[in-house]
Design a protein around this motif. Sequence first.
Motif, PDB file in Angstrom:
ATOM      1  N   SER A 347       5.840   1.271   5.752  1.00  0.00           N
ATOM      2  CA  SER A 347       5.891   1.768   4.372  1.00  0.00           C
ATOM      3  C   SER A 347       7.297   1.633   3.801  1.00  0.00           C
ATOM      4  N   VAL A 348       8.304   2.008   4.598  1.00  0.00           N
ATOM      5  CA  VAL A 348       9.687   1.908   4.127  1.00  0.00           C
ATOM      6  C   VAL A 348      10.058   0.458   3.866  1.00  0.00           C
ATOM      7  N   CYS A 349       9.708  -0.421   4.816  1.00  0.00           N
ATOM      8  CA  CYS A 349      10.045  -1.837   4.649  1.00  0.00           C
ATOM      9  C   CYS A 349       9.284  -2.444   3.473  1.00  0.00           C
ATOM     10  N   ALA A 350       8.023  -2.026   3.293  1.00  0.00           N
ATOM     11  CA  ALA A 350       7.268  -2.521   2.140  1.00  0.00           C
ATOM     12  C   ALA A 350       7.902  -2.040   0.840  1.00  0.00           C
ATOM     13  N   LEU A 351       8.423  -0.783   0.841  1.00  0.00           N
ATOM     14  CA  LEU A 351       9.105  -0.270  -0.347  1.00  0.00           C
ATOM     15  C   LEU A 351      10.353  -1.091  -0.646  1.00  0.00           C
ATOM     16  N   LEU A 352      11.098  -1.443   0.401  1.00  0.00           N
ATOM     17  CA  LEU A 352      12.288  -2.270   0.193  1.00  0.00           C
ATOM     18  C   LEU A 352      11.907  -3.639  -0.358  1.00  0.00           C
ATOM     19  N   CYS A 353      10.819  -4.188   0.156  1.00  0.00           N
ATOM     20  CA  CYS A 353      10.355  -5.472  -0.381  1.00  0.00           C
ATOM     21  C   CYS A 353       9.963  -5.326  -1.852  1.00  0.00           C
ATOM     22  N   CYS A 354       9.388  -4.178  -2.185  1.00  0.00           N
ATOM     23  CA  CYS A 354       9.011  -3.943  -3.584  1.00  0.00           C
ATOM     24  C   CYS A 354      10.252  -3.811  -4.470  1.00  0.00           C
ATOM     25  N   LEU A 355      11.333  -3.233  -3.908  1.00  0.00           N
ATOM     26  CA  LEU A 355      12.572  -3.132  -4.683  1.00  0.00           C
ATOM     27  C   LEU A 355      13.118  -4.520  -5.003  1.00  0.00           C
ATOM     28  N   VAL A 356      13.103  -5.391  -3.998  1.00  0.00           N
ATOM     29  CA  VAL A 356      13.535  -6.765  -4.252  1.00  0.00           C
ATOM     30  C   VAL A 356      12.605  -7.423  -5.259  1.00  0.00           C
ATOM     31  N   LEU A 357      11.318  -7.137  -5.103  1.00  0.00           N
ATOM     32  CA  LEU A 357      10.354  -7.700  -6.049  1.00  0.00           C
ATOM     33  C   LEU A 357      10.598  -7.177  -7.464  1.00  0.00           C
ATOM     34  N   LEU A 358      11.064  -5.914  -7.569  1.00  0.00           N
ATOM     35  CA  LEU A 358      11.385  -5.355  -8.886  1.00  0.00           C
ATOM     36  C   LEU A 358      12.524  -6.123  -9.539  1.00  0.00           C
ATOM     37  N   VAL A 359      13.549  -6.453  -8.769  1.00  0.00           N
ATOM     38  CA  VAL A 359      14.658  -7.245  -9.302  1.00  0.00           C
ATOM     39  C   VAL A 359      14.159  -8.614  -9.739  1.00  0.00           C
ATOM     40  N   CYS A 706      17.404 -12.044   0.974  1.00  0.00           N
ATOM     41  CA  CYS A 706      17.249 -11.475  -0.370  1.00  0.00           C
ATOM     42  C   CYS A 706      18.496 -10.690  -0.776  1.00  0.00           C
ATOM     43  N   THR A 707      19.039  -9.908   0.166  1.00  0.00           N
ATOM     44  CA  THR A 707      20.204  -9.079  -0.160  1.00  0.00           C
ATOM     45  C   THR A 707      21.411  -9.937  -0.512  1.00  0.00           C
ATOM     46  N   VAL A 708      21.610 -11.004   0.216  1.00  0.00           N
ATOM     47  CA  VAL A 708      22.747 -11.888  -0.065  1.00  0.00           C
ATOM     48  C   VAL A 708      22.591 -12.550  -1.431  1.00  0.00           C
ATOM     49  N   PHE A 709      21.373 -12.972  -1.756  1.00  0.00           N
ATOM     50  CA  PHE A 709      21.166 -13.654  -3.033  1.00  0.00           C
ATOM     51  C   PHE A 709      21.124 -12.690  -4.216  1.00  0.00           C
TER      52      PHE A 709
END
Length: 756
Positions: A347-359, A706-709
């Motif tokens: 769930s936490v990792c999916a949330l982080l993926c969603c944050l990147v997806l939000l950007v 994703c974080t680097v980019f």
Amino acid sequence: MWGWLGRRVLASCCLSSFFSQLLRYELGFLVCAAIGLLFIVLVPLVGCCFCCCRCCGRCGGRMYQKQGRRTGCRRRALYGSVLLVSALLLAGDVCAFISNTRLSQAVSGTFPNFNATVDNLGTYLTSIPQQVNFVIDRSDVPLGRTNTSLQNIGPILGGRIVSGIRSGVDGALGSLQSLLGATETLAAAFGTINGTRGRLEELQGNYSQRLGDLRERLGQTLQRCGQPCGSVSPDGVAFATNYSTIPSVEQQLEVLGEVLGSGLAGDLEKVNSTLEKTPDEVQKQSRDVVTKTQDKLGLIREEIRSLRQQLPLLEVEENIGNAMSNATSVLADYQKPVTDLDRLRWSVCALLCCLVLLVVLCNVLGLLLGPLGLKESALPTQRSCLSNTGGDFFIAGVGFSFIFSWPLMLVVLLTFLLGGNSYMFVCESWRSQQLFQLVDTPGLIPGFNLSEVLGDKSGTVNFSQIYRQCQQDAALWQALRLDQRVPLDELLNISQYTEEISAAFEEVNITLSPISLLNESQGDLLLNASRAAQPPNFTRILEQLDQNVTLVSLQDLAAELEQLVDKAGTDVRGDLQADAANLRELDREMQASFPGLLQSLKENIYLAQSRAAQLEAQTRTALDQANETRDFLGREMVNIIKNETWAFLEEMLDFFNTYIAWAKSSLRRDVARCKPIAQTLDNVEAIACDYLLDSLNAFWFSLGWCTVFLLPSIILAVRLAKFYRRMHIADVYRDEAVEIGPAFNMYRIPRPSTRH
């Protein structure tokens, strides 16, 4: 002791080398961790400074955009760059989400896969006692064959003794039986000659009177006939041979009768009877040794079956089974907490993926709305709401990037340290077999001691060697070097019982009834009979037997008389015809009686001559063979019994020797082939490395990507947003002339000026 110290020193050297490589490898992790920490600290600080700077109208915060000829080119270049970075962010985010899902699937599948692997290993461990029992139970084969041989010792051993005796007796026995057959044949021939001679004498006596009477009457008839019958003589009406002159064979019959009546045939039959009774005698005389040997077979059976408790394979199987049971129970205890924790992690990792997806979504909306609402002719202060909204989405994406970059990097750093180090410690060291050196070192892993698990007190067994040999499907006995711990040759040593069985057979004393083909008097009788049974000289009588029975043919004489009937007077015609008829009648009677007897006499004379000619040589040959057989029996009979007894014993013991050799070979090379153990370890390595760690490393790499980019996304989005947002300050153009020269003073170039 020195060997143990040497192994300890070698293990210490290997471990020091391993730890030095570990430190060099960890140096890279430390550098990456330092970079990650700097990112975690600096990016939020830079974000705060960036926000403050923009609030002060700096860092692009002043809502003014200078217009120029290259404004469109710059906007399009920035647009393409943001589009490319957004695509890279989206690709990394998709990979991170897929890796996150696969990691959860790997975690949830680890428990059933591990249980299946443990079940397979349990099946293999269960088969070890079965294979050991199979090897031990196969001892029933030599025991059964030996017991069967003992129960049938009479037919088996007795038959071999008889075969050995017959090899030296059958030749002489056959010669003597053949000699007796020839003697019987010769005696029968002499008997036939003697009987035929008497019958011929009797017939000759009977027919001599009739021939004389007929000859006298025929002479009188011819005298009365006179001149026409002068050419016919009655003297030929008489026997051509005097059968009383046939030599007598009474002496030969008497000699041969003595031979046949001496009981030699019964003695020879007694020899055969003695040999046929030999198996029964052997069975009777070996009862005690059979009983003793069967008692020893029972002890051998108990000794072999006690091998189950002495073989270390069962102890190893029990220890490994207990270790696997403990591992299974521990894993079962942690299954629910691990799966629950994995759901939270997912769930936490999916949330982080969603944050990147939000950007990415903010960038995509900015890329869509900005160009749709932008008009090239509109001033920056007059841009549409749609274009302004696109620019705001870019700024929102920048804000989200600053806000979420540090937790993303924190998760990347933690998973990087966990996954990278785990992969290095487990997977890389497994493939280079350096991990095996850690397992081989006692006390390095708390609560685990390989020697205790395998029951190895000498400490000579190491994990890497076991793994390599199990990959080659070697037997567990060979892989664990059990020969150094358990003397298999001593465990399967039954020489004590075989020596006792041999000693029991040494006491066997098999005695047979004496075998004698003929005694000295019988030999002399046969030799004398072969000389005395020679037939008399039948040469002259054989020449006479080849002639006609009478001096002239009675049929021919009768034919001549019938021819004279027409020439003779009427007073003798009747007599001539009557005499001719009598001659024919007498000839028919004599032809019915004499030719068969004469032919039989000639045949038996020839038979007696041929058999008698070979009799003496045949007798001498048979007597020589009988003497050789007597010497053979006196010299070799005891040896035959002894040798065949030892051959029978060696055959029984060979059953056990063959079984012992097969059992040793099976336990050392075939029983408990340990490739399933290597496959179990390979399965555990595949679960840990190919499923769990590969998915974990793919996740942190994708999320780190994703974080680097996010950094170039921040820079490019801020730059591109100014081309779509509505500006508060615009350029003002005045109508003032710019004097360029005398020729161009009529042109005016507008000068920009700011206005509020």
